[in-house]
Design a protein around this motif. Structure first.
Motif, PDB file in Angstrom:
ATOM      1  N   TYR A  17       0.795  -1.165  -0.040  1.00  0.00           N
ATOM      2  CA  TYR A  17      -0.040  -0.021   0.037  1.00  0.00           C
ATOM      3  C   TYR A  17       0.962   1.363   0.014  1.00  0.00           C
ATOM      4  O   TYR A  17       0.622   2.193  -0.905  1.00  0.00           O
ATOM      5  CB  TYR A  17      -0.841  -0.015   1.231  1.00  0.00           C
ATOM      6  N   GLU A  18       1.893   1.266   0.741  1.00  0.00           N
ATOM      7  CA  GLU A  18       2.787   2.611   1.108  1.00  0.00           C
ATOM      8  C   GLU A  18       3.625   2.786  -0.197  1.00  0.00           C
ATOM      9  O   GLU A  18       3.498   3.972  -0.602  1.00  0.00           O
ATOM     10  CB  GLU A  18       3.704   2.404   2.005  1.00  0.00           C
ATOM     11  N   ALA A  19       3.915   1.441  -0.686  1.00  0.00           N
ATOM     12  CA  ALA A  19       4.788   1.574  -1.875  1.00  0.00           C
ATOM     13  C   ALA A  19       4.050   2.349  -3.162  1.00  0.00           C
ATOM     14  O   ALA A  19       4.310   3.152  -4.002  1.00  0.00           O
ATOM     15  CB  ALA A  19       5.597   0.425  -2.322  1.00  0.00           C
ATOM     16  N   MET A  20       2.756   1.713  -3.304  1.00  0.00           N
ATOM     17  CA  MET A  20       1.840   2.090  -4.440  1.00  0.00           C
ATOM     18  C   MET A  20       1.317   3.690  -4.283  1.00  0.00           C
ATOM     19  O   MET A  20       1.163   4.348  -5.041  1.00  0.00           O
ATOM     20  CB  MET A  20       0.608   1.263  -4.629  1.00  0.00           C
ATOM     21  N   ARG A  21       1.194   3.922  -2.941  1.00  0.00           N
ATOM     22  CA  ARG A  21       0.811   5.442  -2.474  1.00  0.00           C
ATOM     23  C   ARG A  21       1.709   6.291  -2.967  1.00  0.00           C
ATOM     24  O   ARG A  21       1.369   7.498  -3.274  1.00  0.00           O
ATOM     25  CB  ARG A  21       0.396   5.338  -0.966  1.00  0.00           C
ATOM     26  N   LYS A  22       3.217   6.055  -3.227  1.00  0.00           N
ATOM     27  CA  LYS A  22       4.310   6.878  -3.412  1.00  0.00           C
ATOM     28  C   LYS A  22       4.358   6.988  -5.008  1.00  0.00           C
ATOM     29  O   LYS A  22       5.152   7.773  -5.524  1.00  0.00           O
ATOM     30  CB  LYS A  22       5.554   6.317  -2.752  1.00  0.00           C
ATOM     31  N   VAL A  23       3.602   6.287  -5.785  1.00  0.00           N
ATOM     32  CA  VAL A  23       3.653   6.224  -7.216  1.00  0.00           C
ATOM     33  C   VAL A  23       2.413   6.764  -7.774  1.00  0.00           C
ATOM     34  O   VAL A  23       1.443   6.059  -7.721  1.00  0.00           O
ATOM     35  CB  VAL A  23       4.083   4.916  -7.916  1.00  0.00           C
ATOM     36  N   ASP A  24       2.459   7.937  -8.556  1.00  0.00           N
ATOM     37  CA  ASP A  24       1.152   8.472  -9.112  1.00  0.00           C
ATOM     38  C   ASP A  24       0.732   7.843 -10.518  1.00  0.00           C
ATOM     39  O   ASP A  24       1.641   7.894 -11.547  1.00  0.00           O
ATOM     40  CB  ASP A  24       1.327   9.996  -9.404  1.00  0.00           C
ATOM     41  N   HIS A  63      10.277 -11.091  -1.355  1.00  0.00           N
ATOM     42  CA  HIS A  63      11.478 -11.330  -2.233  1.00  0.00           C
ATOM     43  C   HIS A  63      11.661  -9.578  -2.814  1.00  0.00           C
ATOM     44  O   HIS A  63      12.724  -9.335  -3.826  1.00  0.00           O
ATOM     45  CB  HIS A  63      11.299 -11.800  -3.483  1.00  0.00           C
ATOM     46  N   LEU A  64      11.106  -8.723  -2.186  1.00  0.00           N
ATOM     47  CA  LEU A  64      11.292  -7.321  -2.431  1.00  0.00           C
ATOM     48  C   LEU A  64      11.611  -6.558  -1.193  1.00  0.00           C
ATOM     49  O   LEU A  64      11.272  -5.227  -0.965  1.00  0.00           O
ATOM     50  CB  LEU A  64      10.060  -6.510  -3.466  1.00  0.00           C
ATOM     51  N   GLN A  65      12.549  -7.067  -0.550  1.00  0.00           N
ATOM     52  CA  GLN A  65      13.123  -6.412   0.928  1.00  0.00           C
ATOM     53  C   GLN A  65      14.113  -5.413   0.596  1.00  0.00           C
ATOM     54  O   GLN A  65      14.893  -5.518  -0.446  1.00  0.00           O
ATOM     55  CB  GLN A  65      13.472  -7.516   1.506  1.00  0.00           C
ATOM     56  N   PRO A  66      14.411  -4.452   1.367  1.00  0.00           N
ATOM     57  CA  PRO A  66      15.538  -3.592   1.309  1.00  0.00           C
ATOM     58  C   PRO A  66      16.470  -4.237   0.950  1.00  0.00           C
ATOM     59  O   PRO A  66      17.153  -5.207   1.549  1.00  0.00           O
ATOM     60  CB  PRO A  66      15.371  -2.592   2.623  1.00  0.00           C
ATOM     61  N   GLY A  67      17.316  -3.485  -0.161  1.00  0.00           N
ATOM     62  CA  GLY A  67      18.719  -4.266  -0.670  1.00  0.00           C
ATOM     63  C   GLY A  67      18.691  -5.208  -1.625  1.00  0.00           C
ATOM     64  O   GLY A  67      19.366  -5.870  -2.178  1.00  0.00           O
ATOM     65  N   ALA A  85      10.829  -0.173  -6.834  1.00  0.00           N
ATOM     66  CA  ALA A  85      11.980   0.414  -6.358  1.00  0.00           C
ATOM     67  C   ALA A  85      11.860   1.128  -4.774  1.00  0.00           C
ATOM     68  O   ALA A  85      12.812   1.140  -4.136  1.00  0.00           O
ATOM     69  CB  ALA A  85      12.258   1.516  -7.345  1.00  0.00           C
ATOM     70  N   HIS A  86      10.481   1.511  -4.748  1.00  0.00           N
ATOM     71  CA  HIS A  86      10.088   1.866  -3.409  1.00  0.00           C
ATOM     72  C   HIS A  86      10.321   0.807  -2.116  1.00  0.00           C
ATOM     73  O   HIS A  86      10.803   0.861  -1.124  1.00  0.00           O
ATOM     74  CB  HIS A  86       8.825   2.710  -3.211  1.00  0.00           C
ATOM     75  N   MET A  87       9.948  -0.447  -2.645  1.00  0.00           N
ATOM     76  CA  MET A  87      10.146  -1.508  -1.894  1.00  0.00           C
ATOM     77  C   MET A  87      11.187  -1.982  -1.532  1.00  0.00           C
ATOM     78  O   MET A  87      11.505  -2.598  -0.412  1.00  0.00           O
ATOM     79  CB  MET A  87       9.090  -2.794  -2.232  1.00  0.00           C
ATOM     80  N   VAL A  88      12.298  -1.826  -2.331  1.00  0.00           N
ATOM     81  CA  VAL A  88      13.656  -2.632  -2.250  1.00  0.00           C
ATOM     82  C   VAL A  88      14.619  -1.256  -1.598  1.00  0.00           C
ATOM     83  O   VAL A  88      16.018  -1.650  -1.312  1.00  0.00           O
ATOM     84  CB  VAL A  88      14.394  -3.059  -3.328  1.00  0.00           C
ATOM     85  N   LYS A  93      17.855  -2.505  -6.006  1.00  0.00           N
ATOM     86  CA  LYS A  93      17.938  -2.006  -7.537  1.00  0.00           C
ATOM     87  C   LYS A  93      16.983  -2.848  -8.294  1.00  0.00           C
ATOM     88  O   LYS A  93      16.656  -3.893  -8.083  1.00  0.00           O
ATOM     89  CB  LYS A  93      19.320  -2.293  -8.089  1.00  0.00           C
ATOM     90  N   VAL A  94      16.096  -2.121  -9.506  1.00  0.00           N
ATOM     91  CA  VAL A  94      15.318  -2.907 -10.176  1.00  0.00           C
ATOM     92  C   VAL A  94      15.593  -2.445 -11.622  1.00  0.00           C
ATOM     93  O   VAL A  94      16.023  -1.469 -11.914  1.00  0.00           O
ATOM     94  CB  VAL A  94      13.691  -2.366  -9.822  1.00  0.00           C
TER      95      VAL A  94
END
Length: 211
Positions: A17-24, A63-67, A85-88, A93-94
């Motif tokens: 939710y937070e990652a999608m909220r950051k992407v318009d 599998h989309l954890q930081p780093g 990208a926000h999730m990692v 890197k994506v």
């Protein structure tokens, strides 16, 4: 839109939710960007419905954890690249790979509409490559997460090879007349597991014949 998806439990994860909220989504879909339905982005392809992007992000969340690193095959408008990208972050890197040259450039333009995404593109945390997505991008492998945004007529072995042993997982639609989402994981010893999840309808993935 996102609040409605969450209310109806189509988005279940706070991180998604937070990652999608950051992407318009309006930066990536020229028509009806906030409607929960696929929308044309030109060249005979579509951006998937928001609930399908949420499904993919949730399926790959661990599998989309930081780093960690991710590959988006058929990256299209670039929308899901930004979400991943926000999730990692930080330091993840994506990589997106797209067969249609015009969409490679358009997706970069879309990302540059947001200063945060523009900076990620500039410093290499987001990369977009032109080429045959079914072959993946070996230079960036192995990947913790691989998402495929178009239906492959058969399971692409090149992508399985590029999954990271122990943490690798792929979310991929497979099939021609009848399509389904498959989840593919790879154990630390290289053992591959494939699970059929649910029926879908995607545009076809360009895929060269195997020798």
């Amino acid at each position: 839109m996102l609040d409605n998806l969450r209310k109806n439990e189509l988005i279940k994860s706070d991180r998604v939710y937070e990652a999608m909220r950051k992407v318009d989504r309006g930066h990536f879909a020229p028509y009806s960007p906030y409607r929960d339905a696929p929308q044309s982005i030109g060249h005979g392809v579509t951006i998937s419905a928001p609930h399908m992007h949420a499904n993919a992000a949730q399926a790959l969340e661990q599998h989309l954890q930081p780093g960690m690193s991710a590959l988006d095959v058929g990256s299209g408008s670039g929308y899901l690249l930004a979400v991943f990208a926000h999730m990692v972050q930080p330091e993840g890197k994506v990589v997106g790979i797209e067969y249609i040259p015009e969409l490679v450039e358009k997706s970069k333009d879309n990302l540059r509409k947001d200063p945060t995404h523009a900076e990620m593109l500039k410093d290499g945390r987001i990369m977009i490559i032109g080429g045959d997505g079914s072959l993946g991008w070996p230079e960036g492998a192995p990947y913790d997460a691989i998402h495929v945004g178009a239906a492959a007529p058969r399971m692409p072995t090149h992508l399985i090879d590029q999954l990271r042993p122990g943490t690798g997982k792929m979310f991929i639609p497979v099939g021609q007349y009848e399509q389904a989402i498959w989840e593919v994981t790879k154990d630390a010893d290289g053992t591959v597991h494939k699970s059929k999840m649910y029926d879908v309808r995607y545009v076809p993935l360009h895929m060269q014949p195997e020798n």
